[in-house]
Design a protein around this motif. Structure first.
Motif, PDB file in Angstrom:
ATOM      1  N   LEU A 187       0.794  -1.232   0.000  1.00  0.00           N
ATOM      2  CA  LEU A 187       0.000   0.000   0.000  1.00  0.00           C
ATOM      3  C   LEU A 187       0.829   1.287   0.000  1.00  0.00           C
ATOM      4  O   LEU A 187       0.657   2.141  -0.867  1.00  0.00           O
ATOM      5  N   TYR A 188       1.719   1.460   0.965  1.00  0.00           N
ATOM      6  CA  TYR A 188       2.414   2.750   1.084  1.00  0.00           C
ATOM      7  C   TYR A 188       3.815   2.709   0.484  1.00  0.00           C
ATOM      8  O   TYR A 188       4.643   3.560   0.787  1.00  0.00           O
ATOM      9  N   SER A 189       4.063   1.728  -0.377  1.00  0.00           N
ATOM     10  CA  SER A 189       5.390   1.587  -0.983  1.00  0.00           C
ATOM     11  C   SER A 189       5.762   2.789  -1.835  1.00  0.00           C
ATOM     12  O   SER A 189       6.939   3.071  -2.048  1.00  0.00           O
ATOM     13  N   GLY A 190       4.771   3.521  -2.327  1.00  0.00           N
ATOM     14  CA  GLY A 190       5.021   4.694  -3.150  1.00  0.00           C
ATOM     15  C   GLY A 190       5.128   5.981  -2.367  1.00  0.00           C
ATOM     16  O   GLY A 190       4.995   7.064  -2.944  1.00  0.00           O
ATOM     17  N   LYS A 191       5.381   5.877  -1.088  1.00  0.00           N
ATOM     18  CA  LYS A 191       5.506   7.069  -0.248  1.00  0.00           C
ATOM     19  C   LYS A 191       6.426   8.107  -0.877  1.00  0.00           C
ATOM     20  O   LYS A 191       6.112   9.294  -0.912  1.00  0.00           O
ATOM     21  N   HIS A 192       7.573   7.666  -1.382  1.00  0.00           N
ATOM     22  CA  HIS A 192       8.548   8.563  -2.002  1.00  0.00           C
ATOM     23  C   HIS A 192       8.534   8.470  -3.531  1.00  0.00           C
ATOM     24  O   HIS A 192       9.342   9.125  -4.193  1.00  0.00           O
ATOM     25  N   ARG A 193       7.647   7.642  -4.078  1.00  0.00           N
ATOM     26  CA  ARG A 193       7.552   7.446  -5.538  1.00  0.00           C
ATOM     27  C   ARG A 193       6.079   7.516  -5.944  1.00  0.00           C
ATOM     28  O   ARG A 193       5.475   6.503  -6.324  1.00  0.00           O
ATOM     29  N   PRO A 194       5.472   8.676  -5.845  1.00  0.00           N
ATOM     30  CA  PRO A 194       4.021   8.809  -6.046  1.00  0.00           C
ATOM     31  C   PRO A 194       3.519   8.272  -7.381  1.00  0.00           C
ATOM     32  O   PRO A 194       2.385   7.784  -7.470  1.00  0.00           O
ATOM     33  N   GLY A 195       4.335   8.335  -8.394  1.00  0.00           N
ATOM     34  CA  GLY A 195       3.889   7.936  -9.723  1.00  0.00           C
ATOM     35  C   GLY A 195       3.513   6.478  -9.852  1.00  0.00           C
ATOM     36  O   GLY A 195       2.770   6.102 -10.775  1.00  0.00           O
ATOM     37  N   ILE A 196       3.970   5.619  -8.927  1.00  0.00           N
ATOM     38  CA  ILE A 196       3.654   4.196  -9.075  1.00  0.00           C
ATOM     39  C   ILE A 196       2.162   3.923  -8.909  1.00  0.00           C
ATOM     40  O   ILE A 196       1.648   2.938  -9.435  1.00  0.00           O
ATOM     41  N   TYR A 197       1.452   4.811  -8.197  1.00  0.00           N
ATOM     42  CA  TYR A 197       0.016   4.591  -7.996  1.00  0.00           C
ATOM     43  C   TYR A 197      -0.796   4.840  -9.269  1.00  0.00           C
ATOM     44  O   TYR A 197      -1.980   4.484  -9.322  1.00  0.00           O
ATOM     45  N   LEU A 198      -0.178   5.420 -10.265  1.00  0.00           N
ATOM     46  CA  LEU A 198      -0.851   5.625 -11.545  1.00  0.00           C
ATOM     47  C   LEU A 198      -0.822   4.356 -12.394  1.00  0.00           C
ATOM     48  O   LEU A 198      -1.513   4.283 -13.416  1.00  0.00           O
ATOM     49  N   ASP A 199      -0.058   3.367 -11.967  1.00  0.00           N
ATOM     50  CA  ASP A 199       0.095   2.103 -12.688  1.00  0.00           C
ATOM     51  C   ASP A 199      -0.971   1.118 -12.216  1.00  0.00           C
ATOM     52  O   ASP A 199      -0.989   0.730 -11.046  1.00  0.00           O
ATOM     53  N   GLU A 200      -1.833   0.711 -13.108  1.00  0.00           N
ATOM     54  CA  GLU A 200      -2.911  -0.219 -12.748  1.00  0.00           C
ATOM     55  C   GLU A 200      -2.365  -1.544 -12.227  1.00  0.00           C
ATOM     56  O   GLU A 200      -2.964  -2.168 -11.333  1.00  0.00           O
ATOM     57  N   ASN A 201      -1.219  -1.991 -12.741  1.00  0.00           N
ATOM     58  CA  ASN A 201      -0.627  -3.244 -12.267  1.00  0.00           C
ATOM     59  C   ASN A 201      -0.224  -3.147 -10.805  1.00  0.00           C
ATOM     60  O   ASN A 201      -0.374  -4.113 -10.047  1.00  0.00           O
ATOM     61  N   VAL A 202       0.301  -1.988 -10.419  1.00  0.00           N
ATOM     62  CA  VAL A 202       0.669  -1.781  -9.022  1.00  0.00           C
ATOM     63  C   VAL A 202      -0.577  -1.797  -8.147  1.00  0.00           C
ATOM     64  O   VAL A 202      -0.637  -2.494  -7.125  1.00  0.00           O
ATOM     65  N   ARG A 203      -1.595  -1.068  -8.538  1.00  0.00           N
ATOM     66  CA  ARG A 203      -2.816  -1.005  -7.733  1.00  0.00           C
ATOM     67  C   ARG A 203      -3.488  -2.380  -7.621  1.00  0.00           C
ATOM     68  O   ARG A 203      -4.037  -2.724  -6.570  1.00  0.00           O
ATOM     69  N   SER A 204      -3.432  -3.179  -8.680  1.00  0.00           N
ATOM     70  CA  SER A 204      -4.117  -4.472  -8.663  1.00  0.00           C
ATOM     71  C   SER A 204      -3.459  -5.466  -7.717  1.00  0.00           C
ATOM     72  O   SER A 204      -4.090  -6.434  -7.296  1.00  0.00           O
TER      73      SER A 204
END
Length: 259
Positions: A190-207
């Protein structure tokens, strides 16, 4: 859980054992090469296999057959089995340590599962890696996915409930160690993108994150991603991330000793 039968199919696209977390788990478990250890709710076995490299004879259980099938295809060095945390298929005092990472929020109730873990432990310890509602509510993600983060925090047991359930199960001492997300975290939870916000725009990451897969509406994801992308482009995201900085840690290691 049916959702993990689905998530498990592409889970390892973005989920893998993080070396720093694995190293800390190994230290807390005090691994010894000729002792046996259990990973409860092991998923596709990423942390089980990472910890096995440090030593010990390893077993892994998960309630999802999809997850266990994926783990089995990776390696036969671990004894994998489909099983519920509250009904472990092992004799009393089988293991010198038990591990559970990012999973207790999926347990129907904590105490029965913790009692089972206590039962199969010898004099070793039970190590949890988890987050509290208070921590989740401080994630900057709340700016973009407020209802999703609210639901995520709501489903997490509080630290007080975790401690109470551990004591009810029989554990004698409990130690807490906060963990903060680093910029190079390799396990995209969940919070792995704390310092890399752009990863949450990736549907594969969210899934691969149960919070998004289970709790987020399509509308909130669309609106949140649009707002997040705009803030990344303008640089405003730095202000948002800094707004939620705290020194309480983003996650916790909970180490419970049997004696």
């Amino acid at each position: 859980m049916a959702i993990y039968e689905q998530i498990g199919k592409g889970y390892d696209l973005t989920r893998r054992a993080d070396p720093e977390i694995s190293a800390q788990l190994a230290v807390h478990l005090q691994l010894k090469s000729d002792y046996s250890y259990l990973d409860v709710a092991c998923g596709t076995g990423n942390y089980t296999l990472a910890l096995a490299k440090y030593g010990g004879v390893w077993y892994g259980v998960d309630q999802s057959k999809q997850m266990i099938d994926t783990a089995t295809n990776k390696s036969n060095a671990v004894a994998w089995q489909v099983a519920e945390a509250q009904a472990l298929p092992y004799a009393d005092e089988t293991f010198s340590g038990v591990l559970c990472t990012l999973a207790i929020h999926h347990f129907a109730t904590l105490t029965p599962a913790f009692r089972e873990i206590y039962r199969v432990l010898t004099a070793g310890c039970f190590v949890l890696f988890t987050a509290t509602p208070e921590q989740i509510n401080k994630y900057w993600l709340v700016e973009y996915f407020p209802q999703t983060i609210y639901k995520s925090a709501e489903q997490m047991p509080s630290l007080e409930k975790v401690k109470y359930a551990l004591k009810q199960a029989g554990f004698k001492s409990i130690h807490i160690k906060p963990f903060s997300i680093s910029e190079n975290l390799q396990d995209l939870f969940l919070y792995s993108g704390k310092h890399r916000p752009g990863i949450y725009l990736d549907e594969n990451v969210r899934s691969g994150i149960s919070t998004f897969a289970l709790l987020a509406s399509a509308d909130e994801i669309a609106a949140g991603c649009q707002k997040l992308a705009a803030d990344i482009n303008t640089g405003r995201i730095t202000e948002i991330v800094n707004k939620y900085e705290n020194n309480q840690g983003d996650y916790l290691f909970v180490i419970a000793d049997k004696v």
